[in-house]
Design a protein around this motif. Structure first.
Motif, short mmCIF file in Angstrom:
data_model
loop_
_atom_site.label_atom_id
_atom_site.label_comp_id
_atom_site.label_asym_id
_atom_site.label_seq_id
_atom_site.Cartn_x
_atom_site.Cartn_y
_atom_site.Cartn_z
N HIS A 9 0.83 -1.21 0.00
CA HIS A 9 0.00 0.00 0.00
C HIS A 9 0.87 1.26 0.00
N VAL A 33 -7.10 7.63 1.79
CA VAL A 33 -7.44 6.20 1.75
C VAL A 33 -8.91 6.02 1.41
N THR A 44 -3.88 5.58 6.57
CA THR A 44 -3.17 6.67 5.91
C THR A 44 -2.27 6.13 4.80
N ALA A 45 -1.79 7.06 3.97
CA ALA A 45 -0.68 6.74 3.08
C ALA A 45 0.60 6.71 3.90
N SER A 82 -2.40 9.81 -3.24
CA SER A 82 -2.85 10.85 -2.32
C SER A 82 -2.61 12.21 -2.93
N VAL A 130 -1.61 4.86 -2.77
CA VAL A 130 -2.67 4.43 -1.87
C VAL A 130 -3.17 3.08 -2.38
#
Length: 483
Positions: free
Chosen positions: A183, A280, A395-396, A445, A451
């Motif tokens: 991710h 996200v 989150t990223a 993002s 992401v």
């Protein structure tokens, strides 16, 4: 031609056609690592001389008419796997000189499939972080932003793939350790069903490589395309030949559907215990929209979904009871005192972690009973749905944070701070019941960071989430190399 960012499937086709040799691919990969890895620090233990020898052997084997699934393809291996003649430290300084004499079962399977192992990739201390840094090998940086983490604990593998250092890698996952780095770095990973792929030799030093399987933990593939995940999973899957492999053979069933429009998908983007960051949530929406546009049945709610809070608590209890079982006596006693001082009203996940670390066997059996009820709930849900789409973490990729107190760290989610380890709840959704989950890229993002989302599939294992990942790659695109 630039080969370093080609998929393993594309490389295999080119090798079979004679368009390139394994020696050429390997030399090109090594040259790229030598040019660029100083800034990334993904390859912590290079093995270039043996890689070149393996590439020559692969070319000679192909000249004799051999054709194996990964013959001649350069790959990397997470540092935590035993490779004969190379250190396996798990980033722990007391074991910096630990050198196993035998390959892990998955390394043996890579070699049997013809892969060329370039070296080992970096990990966090003891594999126990959502980042990848340790005193022995230093810090691995995210290829998209060197000030940020590539994730953990398979962060070195994800960073290597995103940087063009080999076409495939193998990692492991108990707290999202395959999925979170994928991710954060914009690549693919697959957490198999618990027990599907043998893990012997993926063991902390100096423990012997016995054929037992740890609770919750799995080993699995990482790649730059969804189809490559399937290719590598087919190499990795199967019981240990020292245990169940004596009597059992493995055949993965096909996916439930081949067309996107036939899938029934439940989409989640909210968790009762932690916020989901806007980037996200946008990634989840992008995947949900692509599914709907492709004709899939997409739902946002189901009464069949097991309770997310209870799932997070059970996962935390099982995870930290297992982690603490290896603590030294003095450290365990300190945790026991802290847990005894908790207020009975404190139901936070931090409190759950402490209580889980001092679980009795009776406590564990009760939690395991709760897990079995959740597994039953998932079986009922997957009678109505084929997959669940949800976040991997909230989150990223976040900035490096080397605070040694994990419970003292904080995670910033759109300007609001949360306990750092609470981000594990989404990964635990699949881990606790042992479900398969495929991490797929889902956009960028606002800061330009990758992401991803996870596609959770039904037990025990078929190719459903992997096939859905392939179809989504066709609809919304997949891996893109960092600029």
């Amino acid at each position: 031609m630039e080969w370093n960012f080609q998929t393993a499937e594309e490389l295999a086709t080119a090798l079979r056609a004679g368009d390139v040799t394994s020696v050429e691919l390997t030399d090109e990969a090594i040259a790229r690592i030598e040019r660029h890895d100083k800034a990334i620090n993904a390859i912590c233990v290079p093995d270039f001389d043996r890689a070149r020898a393996a590439a020559r052997d692969a070319d000679e084997a192909r000249a004799r008419g051999e054709d194996r699934p990964l013959l001649g393809i350069p790959v990397t291996v997470k540092e935590s796997y035993n490779i004969a003649g190379l250190p396996t430290t798990w980033g722990m300084p007391p074991h910096r000189d630990h050198v196993p004499a035998e390959d892990a079962v998955q390394v043996s399977r890579l070699r049997s499939a013809g892969a060329v192992v370039l070296g080992k990739t970096n990990v966090p201390l003891g594999l126990q972080d959502v980042q990848s840094f340790n005193e022995i090998y230093g810090t691995t940086n995210n290829p998209w932003d060197h000030a940020r983490t590539p994730g953990g604990s398979s962060g070195g593998s994800a960073a290597a793939l995103a940087s063009g250092f080999g076409a495939l890698s193998i990692g492991s996952d108990i707290g999202g350790s395959l999925r979170t780095p994928a991710h954060f770095c914009g690549v693919y990973a697959h957490k198999p069903t618990l027990g599907l792929a043998a893990s012997r030799g993926m063991v902390p030093p100096p423990a012997p490589a016995l054929p037992g399987e740890s609770d919750l933990a799995v080993v699995g593939p990482m790649a730059r395309s969804a189809r490559d995940l399937t290719l590598l999973l087919d190499v990795m899957a199967g019981p240990d030949p020292l245990t169940l492999g004596v009597a059992h053979d493995l055949r993965l069933p096909p996916a439930r559907h081949e067309r996107l429009g036939d899938f029934r998908v439940l989409v989640l983007d909210e968790h009762p215990l932690i916020a989901t960051g806007s980037a996200v949530r946008a990634g989840v929406k992008r995947v949900a929209d692509a599914l709907a546009d492709g004709g899939a049945r997409v739902e946002r709610h189901s009464a069949l979904l097991p309770d997310l809070t209870e799932a997070a608590v059970l996962y935390t209890q099982l995870l930290f009871s297992g982690t603490a079982a290896r603590l030294p006596v003095e450290a365990y006693e300190e945790v026991r005192i802290l847990a005894a001082g908790l207020s009975a009203d404190d139901r936070s996940l931090d409190a759950t972690r402490l209580r889980g670390m001092v679980f009795s066997h009776r406590d564990w059996v009760e939690a395991n009973g709760g897990r079995e009820l959740h597994r039953h709930g998932w079986r009922q849900l997957f009678a109505e749905f084929d997959a669940v789409v949800c976040p991997i973490t909230p989150t990223a990729a976040f900035p490096h944070d080397h605070n040694p107190d994990l419970m003292g760290r904080r995670l910033d989610i759109d300007g609001v701070e949360y306990p750092y380890l609470d981000q594990l709840v989404w990964a635990g959704l699949a881990t606790m019941p042992g479900l398969p989950a495929t991490a797929v890229p889902a956009g960028r993002s606002p800061e330009g960071l990758p992401v991803g989302v996870q596609l959770i599939g039904p037990m025990f294992e078929d190719r459903t989430p992997l096939r859905l990942a392939e179809l989504l790659e066709q609809e919304i695109g997949g891996f893109q190399a960092p600029k």
